[in-house]
Write a protein that holds these residues in place. Structure first.
Motif, PDB file in Angstrom:
ATOM      1  N   ARG A 203       0.862  -1.187   0.000  1.00 32.38           N
ATOM      2  CA  ARG A 203       0.000   0.000   0.000  1.00 32.38           C
ATOM      3  C   ARG A 203       0.899   1.238   0.000  1.00 32.38           C
ATOM      4  NH1 ARG A 203      -5.302   1.438   2.199  1.00 32.38           N
ATOM      5  NH2 ARG A 203      -5.289   3.627   2.883  1.00 32.38           N
ATOM      6  N   VAL A 204       0.694   2.128  -0.959  1.00 36.97           N
ATOM      7  CA  VAL A 204       1.533   3.316  -1.091  1.00 36.97           C
ATOM      8  C   VAL A 204       0.655   4.555  -0.980  1.00 36.97           C
ATOM      9  CG1 VAL A 204       3.165   4.576  -2.530  1.00 36.97           C
ATOM     10  CG2 VAL A 204       3.146   2.069  -2.567  1.00 36.97           C
ATOM     11  N   GLU A 205       1.036   5.444  -0.078  1.00 39.53           N
ATOM     12  CA  GLU A 205       0.368   6.729   0.066  1.00 39.53           C
ATOM     13  C   GLU A 205       1.228   7.793  -0.617  1.00 39.53           C
ATOM     14  OE1 GLU A 205      -2.564   7.319   1.377  1.00 39.53           O
ATOM     15  OE2 GLU A 205      -2.923   5.276   2.095  1.00 39.53           O
ATOM     16  N   LEU A 206       0.718   8.326  -1.734  1.00 35.25           N
ATOM     17  CA  LEU A 206       1.435   9.370  -2.451  1.00 35.25           C
ATOM     18  C   LEU A 206       1.187  10.717  -1.786  1.00 35.25           C
ATOM     19  CD1 LEU A 206       0.759   8.363  -6.165  1.00 35.25           C
ATOM     20  CD2 LEU A 206       2.815   7.940  -4.809  1.00 35.25           C
ATOM     21  N   LEU A 207       2.220  11.546  -1.708  1.00 40.56           N
ATOM     22  CA  LEU A 207       2.082  12.846  -1.059  1.00 40.56           C
ATOM     23  C   LEU A 207       1.234  13.799  -1.879  1.00 40.56           C
ATOM     24  CD1 LEU A 207       5.724  13.340   0.263  1.00 40.56           C
ATOM     25  CD2 LEU A 207       3.771  12.274   1.393  1.00 40.56           C
ATOM     26  N   ASN A 208       1.211  13.599  -3.178  1.00 35.25           N
ATOM     27  CA  ASN A 208       0.432  14.450  -4.071  1.00 35.25           C
ATOM     28  C   ASN A 208      -0.892  13.760  -4.385  1.00 35.25           C
ATOM     29  OD1 ASN A 208      -0.608  16.188  -5.982  1.00 35.25           O
ATOM     30  ND2 ASN A 208       1.008  15.825  -7.500  1.00 35.25           N
ATOM     31  N   ALA A 209      -1.989  14.292  -3.852  1.00 34.89           N
ATOM     32  CA  ALA A 209      -3.299  13.666  -4.056  1.00 34.89           C
ATOM     33  C   ALA A 209      -3.765  13.760  -5.498  1.00 34.89           C
ATOM     34  CB  ALA A 209      -4.325  14.322  -3.135  1.00 34.89           C
ATOM     35  N   VAL A 234      16.548   1.336  -5.488  1.00 34.28           N
ATOM     36  CA  VAL A 234      16.281  -0.104  -5.502  1.00 34.28           C
ATOM     37  C   VAL A 234      14.857  -0.332  -6.008  1.00 34.28           C
ATOM     38  CG1 VAL A 234      16.181  -2.222  -4.149  1.00 34.28           C
ATOM     39  CG2 VAL A 234      17.846  -0.445  -3.573  1.00 34.28           C
ATOM     40  N   PRO A 235      14.646  -1.181  -7.009  1.00 29.35           N
ATOM     41  CA  PRO A 235      13.295  -1.436  -7.515  1.00 29.35           C
ATOM     42  C   PRO A 235      12.370  -1.960  -6.422  1.00 29.35           C
ATOM     43  CG  PRO A 235      14.943  -2.289  -9.036  1.00 29.35           C
ATOM     44  CD  PRO A 235      15.680  -1.898  -7.795  1.00 29.35           C
ATOM     45  N   VAL A 236      11.156  -1.394  -6.365  1.00 32.31           N
ATOM     46  CA  VAL A 236      10.169  -1.795  -5.370  1.00 32.31           C
ATOM     47  C   VAL A 236       9.060  -2.635  -5.997  1.00 32.31           C
ATOM     48  CG1 VAL A 236       8.457  -0.993  -3.696  1.00 32.31           C
ATOM     49  CG2 VAL A 236      10.652   0.181  -3.895  1.00 32.31           C
ATOM     50  N   GLY A 237       8.406  -2.110  -7.048  1.00 31.28           N
ATOM     51  CA  GLY A 237       7.327  -2.868  -7.659  1.00 31.28           C
ATOM     52  C   GLY A 237       6.605  -2.092  -8.739  1.00 31.28           C
ATOM     53  N   VAL A 238       5.457  -2.645  -9.155  1.00 30.86           N
ATOM     54  CA  VAL A 238       4.658  -2.104 -10.254  1.00 30.86           C
ATOM     55  C   VAL A 238       3.252  -1.814  -9.739  1.00 30.86           C
ATOM     56  CG1 VAL A 238       3.763  -2.558 -12.576  1.00 30.86           C
ATOM     57  CG2 VAL A 238       5.990  -3.467 -11.901  1.00 30.86           C
ATOM     58  N   VAL A 239       2.703  -0.681 -10.139  1.00 27.30           N
ATOM     59  CA  VAL A 239       1.357  -0.300  -9.717  1.00 27.30           C
ATOM     60  C   VAL A 239       0.345  -1.286 -10.295  1.00 27.30           C
ATOM     61  CG1 VAL A 239      -0.430   1.479  -9.832  1.00 27.30           C
ATOM     62  CG2 VAL A 239       1.973   2.135  -9.529  1.00 27.30           C
ATOM     63  N   SER A 240      -0.473  -1.858  -9.406  1.00 26.10           N
ATOM     64  CA  SER A 240      -1.499  -2.807  -9.841  1.00 26.10           C
ATOM     65  C   SER A 240      -2.915  -2.238  -9.740  1.00 26.10           C
ATOM     66  CB  SER A 240      -1.412  -4.095  -9.006  1.00 26.10           C
ATOM     67  OG  SER A 240      -1.595  -3.811  -7.620  1.00 26.10           O
ATOM     68  N   ARG A 241      -3.093  -1.221  -8.881  1.00 23.08           N
ATOM     69  CA  ARG A 241      -4.426  -0.616  -8.740  1.00 23.08           C
ATOM     70  C   ARG A 241      -4.273   0.790  -8.193  1.00 23.08           C
ATOM     71  NH1 ARG A 241      -8.552  -0.788  -4.616  1.00 23.08           N
ATOM     72  NH2 ARG A 241      -7.280  -2.208  -3.346  1.00 23.08           N
ATOM     73  N   VAL A 242      -5.157   1.692  -8.648  1.00 23.03           N
ATOM     74  CA  VAL A 242      -5.138   3.083  -8.199  1.00 23.03           C
ATOM     75  C   VAL A 242      -6.513   3.421  -7.644  1.00 23.03           C
ATOM     76  CG1 VAL A 242      -4.758   5.481  -8.853  1.00 23.03           C
ATOM     77  CG2 VAL A 242      -3.446   3.659  -9.970  1.00 23.03           C
ATOM     78  N   ASP A 243      -6.547   3.855  -6.391  1.00 21.16           N
ATOM     79  CA  ASP A 243      -7.816   4.275  -5.804  1.00 21.16           C
ATOM     80  C   ASP A 243      -8.241   5.617  -6.392  1.00 21.16           C
ATOM     81  OD1 ASP A 243      -8.127   2.055  -4.286  1.00 21.16           O
ATOM     82  OD2 ASP A 243      -7.717   3.021  -2.347  1.00 21.16           O
ATOM     83  N   PRO A 244      -9.524   5.811  -6.602  1.00 22.16           N
ATOM     84  CA  PRO A 244      -9.994   7.112  -7.097  1.00 22.16           C
ATOM     85  C   PRO A 244      -9.640   8.219  -6.116  1.00 22.16           C
ATOM     86  CG  PRO A 244     -11.734   5.461  -7.240  1.00 22.16           C
ATOM     87  CD  PRO A 244     -10.629   4.858  -6.428  1.00 22.16           C
ATOM     88  N   SER A 245      -9.346   9.380  -6.660  1.00 19.38           N
ATOM     89  CA  SER A 245      -9.014  10.515  -5.814  1.00 19.38           C
ATOM     90  C   SER A 245     -10.291  11.030  -5.176  1.00 19.38           C
ATOM     91  CB  SER A 245      -8.359  11.620  -6.641  1.00 19.38           C
ATOM     92  OG  SER A 245      -8.082  12.737  -5.831  1.00 19.38           O
ATOM     93  N   THR A 252      -3.950   6.963  -2.606  1.00 19.22           N
ATOM     94  CA  THR A 252      -3.564   5.594  -2.322  1.00 19.22           C
ATOM     95  C   THR A 252      -3.471   4.786  -3.602  1.00 19.22           C
ATOM     96  OG1 THR A 252      -4.678   5.697  -0.174  1.00 19.22           O
ATOM     97  CG2 THR A 252      -4.125   3.507  -1.033  1.00 19.22           C
ATOM     98  N   ILE A 253      -2.349   4.078  -3.730  1.00 11.28           N
ATOM     99  CA  ILE A 253      -2.175   3.139  -4.834  1.00 11.28           C
ATOM    100  C   ILE A 253      -1.679   1.821  -4.251  1.00 11.28           C
ATOM    101  CG2 ILE A 253      -1.664   4.955  -6.519  1.00 11.28           C
ATOM    102  CD1 ILE A 253       1.292   4.260  -6.282  1.00 11.28           C
ATOM    103  N   TYR A 254      -1.794   0.766  -5.032  1.00  8.62           N
ATOM    104  CA  TYR A 254      -1.359  -0.561  -4.592  1.00  8.62           C
ATOM    105  C   TYR A 254      -0.325  -1.091  -5.583  1.00  8.62           C
ATOM    106  CZ  TYR A 254      -5.297  -0.084  -1.482  1.00  8.62           C
ATOM    107  OH  TYR A 254      -6.161   0.382  -0.520  1.00  8.62           O
ATOM    108  N   VAL A 255       0.724  -1.663  -5.023  1.00  9.49           N
ATOM    109  CA  VAL A 255       1.901  -2.015  -5.819  1.00  9.49           C
ATOM    110  C   VAL A 255       2.227  -3.496  -5.655  1.00  9.49           C
ATOM    111  CG1 VAL A 255       4.386  -1.624  -6.106  1.00  9.49           C
ATOM    112  CG2 VAL A 255       2.850   0.310  -5.685  1.00  9.49           C
ATOM    113  N   ARG A 256       2.370  -4.155  -6.781  1.00  9.96           N
ATOM    114  CA  ARG A 256       2.822  -5.553  -6.768  1.00  9.96           C
ATOM    115  C   ARG A 256       4.339  -5.563  -6.691  1.00  9.96           C
ATOM    116  NH1 ARG A 256       4.762  -8.312 -10.860  1.00  9.96           N
ATOM    117  NH2 ARG A 256       3.857  -6.845 -12.367  1.00  9.96           N
TER     118      ARG A 256
END
Length: 312
Positions: A203-209, A234-245, A252-256
Motif C-alpha cells: 500500500r503506497v500513500e502518495l504525497l500528491n493527491a 532499488v526497484p520496489v514494484g509495479v502499480v497494480s491498482r489506483v484508488d480514485p481521488s 492511495t495506490i497498490y503495488v505488486r
C-alpha cells in the motif's frame, strides 16, 4: 660392586642428587633448568624406548592396532560421506543453476546501482501467521553487517536488517505490516510511502493527491538520510491498482512487489551505498507489448462454382 662403606656413601650421595634434581625440576615448571637435558635424553633414548616397548608390550601393540583400525574406518566413512555429498550435489544441478542465476541477477543489480553488497543465503524464515515477516541470513557482525542496512536480491527490495548476531542476522521483509519505505515514481518523481500488507500488494500513500498514476507505473526506493535504512534506486514494484481521488491530502495506490517473499534464497546486504542516486537505472527493461495476432480469411472459388451471368 662390593657392599662396602664407600659404596653405601656413594649410593646415598647419588640418591640425594637425584632428589635434588627432581625438586628443582618440579619447582622450575616449564622453565626448568633440566628441561634441555630431558629433551636431549628423549631425543637419544626415545627411539630406543619405542623399539623396546613395541617388542615387549603386545597389549600396547593390540591397542595401537585397534586405534589404527578405527582411524582407517573413520577415513572410509569420511570418503563414503564425501561421495554421498558429491552425488547429492551432482543430483541437484537444477537447483545449483537456479541459485547461480539468482546470484548473477543480484550482481547485475548491484553493478547497475553501484551498491557494495555482501552476499548471503536465507537459512530460516519466520511464520507468516506470526507477528512479523522475517528471514534469517547466514552473515552477521563478523561479516561487517550492521542494523538498518538495505537487503535486496536480483528482483529488487527484500527488506532491512533489524537484528545482528555474530554470524547471522534477521531481516524484516518489505511486505511486513510494520515495514515502511520511502518511494519515488519512475519518470514523474512523485514521492510516497509504501507499507507492507502481508501476502497482499504493498500500500503506497502518495504525497500528491492529484498525482497522475496509472496501472503499470513503477517505483524505486527514495533513500534515507545517510543511506540508512534504505539506499536510493532499488526497484520496489509495479502499480497494480489506483484508488480514485476522493479529495484527500494523499492518494492511495497498490503495488505488486518485484520480490517474491515466499521464495527467497540468495540475497545481498548493501554494505556500501552508491556515491550518487542511480535514479531509475536499476529498474528492469519495460516489457514489450505482445502483438495481437490477426487472422485473414481468403475465399477461394470452387472449380464447380457458376460463372457470373450463367445459370448453374
Amino acid at each position: 660392586m662390593r657392599d662396602t662403606r664407600e659404596s653405601r656413601l656413594l649410593l646415598v650421595l647419588l640418591i640425594a642428587i637425584a632428589f635434588a634434581l627432581i625438586t628443582v625440576d618440579i619447582r622450575g615448571g616449564q622453565d626448568s633448568p633440566v628441561d634441555g637435558a630431558r629433551q636431549a635424553a628423549a631425543t637419544v633414548f626415545g627411539p630406543i624406548e619405542n623399539g623396546v616397548s613395541s617388542a615387549v608390550d603386545p597389549v600396547g601393540n593390540a591397542i595401537s592396532a585397534v586405534r589404527d583400525s578405527s582411524t582407517r574406518h573413520d577415513r572410509v566413512a569420511q570418503l563414503e560421506h564425501d561421495n554421498a555429498a558429491l552425488k547429492a550435489k551432482l543430483g541437484s544441478d537444477d537447483r545449483n543453476r537456479s541459485r547461480l542465476k539468482q546470484l548473477d541477477k543480484m550482481i547485475k543489480v548491484a553493478g547497475e546501482g553501484q551498491y557494495g553488497i555482501k552476499g548471503a543465503e536465507v537459512i530460516a524464515i519466520g511464520a507468516a501467521q506470526g507477528f512479523s515477516w522475517t528471514v534469517t541470513i547466514d552473515v552477521g557482525a563478523h561479516d561487517g553487517i550492521k542494523r538498518d542496512m538495505t537487503v535486496l536480491n536480483g528482483a529488487g527490495l527484500v527488506g532491512r536488517v533489524t537484528t545482528v548476531g555474530p554470524d547471522t542476522a534477521t531481516v524484516l521483509l518489505a511486505n511486513d505490516p510494520d515495514f515502511t519505505v520511502g518511494t519515488r515514481m519512475e519518470s514523474t518523481d512523485e514521492l510516497g510511502f509504501a507499507s507492507g500488507q502481508g501476502d497482499r500488494p504493498l500500500r503506497v500513500e502518495l504525497l500528491n493527491a492529484k498525482a497522475k498514476i496509472k496501472k503499470g507505473d513503477r517505483l524505486v526506493t527514495f533513500g534515507s538520510q545517510a543511506d540508512k535504512p534504505f539506499v536510493p534506486g532499488v526497484p520496489v514494484g509495479v502499480v497494480s491498482r489506483v484508488d480514485p481521488s476522493g479529495g484527500d491530502l494523499t492518494r492511495t495506490i497498490y503495488v505488486r512487489p518485484y520480490v517474491s517473499f515466499t521464495k527467497l534464497d540468495i540475497v545481498g546486504v548493501v554494505v556500501a551505498a552508491p556515491k550518487s542516486d542511480p535514479r531509475d537505472t536499476v529498474l528492469p527493461p519495460k516489457p514489450r507489448p505482445t502483438p495481437t495476432p490477426t487472422v485473414t480469411v481468403t475465399v477461394t472459388p470452387s472449380a464447380n462454382a457458376p460463372v457470373d451471368g450463367q445459370q448453374q
